[in-house]
Enzyme design. Structure first.
Site, mmCIF file in Angstrom:
data_model
loop_
_atom_site.group_PDB
_atom_site.id
_atom_site.type_symbol
_atom_site.label_atom_id
_atom_site.label_comp_id
_atom_site.label_asym_id
_atom_site.label_seq_id
_atom_site.Cartn_x
_atom_site.Cartn_y
_atom_site.Cartn_z
ATOM 1 N NE ARG A 297 -4.239 -1.332 -0.040
ATOM 2 C CZ ARG A 297 -4.355 -2.329 -0.925
ATOM 3 N NH1 ARG A 297 -3.386 -2.602 -1.768
ATOM 4 N NH2 ARG A 297 -5.468 -3.040 -0.985
ATOM 5 C CG HIS B 110 -2.827 -1.044 -7.106
ATOM 6 N ND1 HIS B 110 -3.352 -0.318 -6.064
ATOM 7 C CD2 HIS B 110 -2.937 -2.342 -6.717
ATOM 8 C CE1 HIS B 110 -3.749 -1.136 -5.099
ATOM 9 N NE2 HIS B 110 -3.503 -2.369 -5.477
HETATM 10 C C1 OXD Z 1 -5.631 -6.130 -3.050
HETATM 11 C C2 OXD Z 1 -4.966 -5.340 -4.094
HETATM 12 O O1 OXD Z 1 -5.702 -5.674 -1.894
HETATM 13 O O2 OXD Z 1 -4.894 -5.826 -5.259
HETATM 14 O O3 OXD Z 1 -6.114 -7.234 -3.349
HETATM 15 O O4 OXD Z 1 -4.516 -4.221 -3.836
#
Ligand code: OXD
Length: 311
Positions: free
Chosen positions: A223, A275
């Site tokens: 994250r 991402h």
């Molecule tokens: C998840 C992501 O949390 O892909 O699955 O970020």
């Protein structure tokens, strides 16, 4: 039972769920509002607020991803509806591939060769033994553990870190603040796979980044909130002046999409990916979703997420 599905490949999920649960009505989030209303379950990844707000009788929410931070921040999330999330469900392997790519990138000096190529500079670098290249993995949940084991099986010594004590075969596991400092002082690459919670935000701040050995690299498929981006940029230095850190492979950012003017895009020793490290693989995840739906329907006790803890 009525299920509303919201995810990129929603039509494929709808088909797979309808086949497995012929008794269910499965609609995608782009169906007319009239068809979506009064659903029993929402199976969703990054659902828009209106999808939650329009439902009056949800019995459960299935988060079609590993992190629940986005869902928990969605306005209108009903407080009393139980939430379950996917655990591994094929994402561990995808994440391990991404991380292994990153570790090898720095271990085999691919970052240096990419820079050298811009000057047609033919300069091989020596390769140290893998045993001299410890990798730190922050976060030992279902996906973090999978990644830590995969990197260890690829031949790198792995040090894992979690808030509370954990054990994992072949991985040296540390915990707590002291454990984190110890890990940071020893690893050549640090990988962040922690959830986004009040306790993890900015966990790699300037002070902690400075504890990494000179020339270490950062890989963040977890994250964006885990790393202080300005502190990372400072630690990387600039085009002419190499800083304390050698480079970074980043898949997640404090703001996504990463704004086009953000300095991370331009940094010569940073690789930005959008991402994409571990998109939920339908074929691996569908059985888990079906078993959640069956368990909800039969009143079985499920491990739900704890909204206060954030995971
Ligand atoms: C998840 C992501 O949390 O892909 O699955 O970020």
């Amino acid at each position: 039972m009525k299920i509303v599905v919201h995810i990129n490949d929603a039509a494929e999920w709808q088909a797979a769920l309808s086949e497995a649960l012929p008794e269910a009505t499965v609609v995608t989030s782009d169906a007319p509002a009239e068809e979506r209303k009064n659903a029993d379950y929402l199976a969703a990844w990054k659902a828009p607020a209106h999808l939650l707000q329009e439902q009056a009788q949800l019995k459960g929410i299935i988060n079609l991803g590993a992190g629940v931070d986005y869902l928990l921040k969605t306005p209108g999330l009903p407080k009393e509806v139980p939430i379950v999330k996917l655990r591994d469900a094929g994402m561990g392997e995808l994440m391990a591939d991404y991380v292994l790519y990153g570790v090898l990138h720095f271990y085999r000096s691919m970052d240096r060769y990419a820079l050298q190529q811009t000057n047609a500079n033919w300069q091989p670098h020596s390769v140290v033994e893998k045993s001299q290249w410890p990798v730190g993995v922050l976060g030992l949940g279902a996906i973090g553990s999978f990644v830590a084991s995969a990197i260890q099986q690829a031949g790198f010594p792995v040090v894992g870190w979690s808030r509370t004590p954990k054990t994992l075969t072949g991985v040296r596991c540390l915990h707590g603040d002291d454990g984190l400092d110890e890990l940071l002082s020893q690893v050549q690459s640090v990988v962040t796979i922690l959830p986004d919670t009040a306790a993890t935000q900015g966990i790699l701040n300037a002070e902690r980044l400075s504890k990494l050995p000179q020339g270490a690299s950062v890989i963040n498929p977890g994250r964006g909130s885990l790393i202080d981006e300005q502190a990372l940029l400072d630690a990387l230095g600039n085009e002419t002046q190499t800083g304390h850190l050698r480079g970074a492979l980043l898949d997640v950012f404090s703001e996504e999409p990463l704004p086009s003017r953000h300095p991370l895009w331009q940094h010569p020793r940073v690789i930005v990916t959008p991402h994409m490290a571990a998109p939920t693989p339908l074929n691996d995840a569908i059985d888990q979703v079906i078993s959640y739906l069956r368990a909800f329907e039969s009143g079985e006790k499920l491990t739900t997420i704890n909204p206060d803890a954030g995971y």
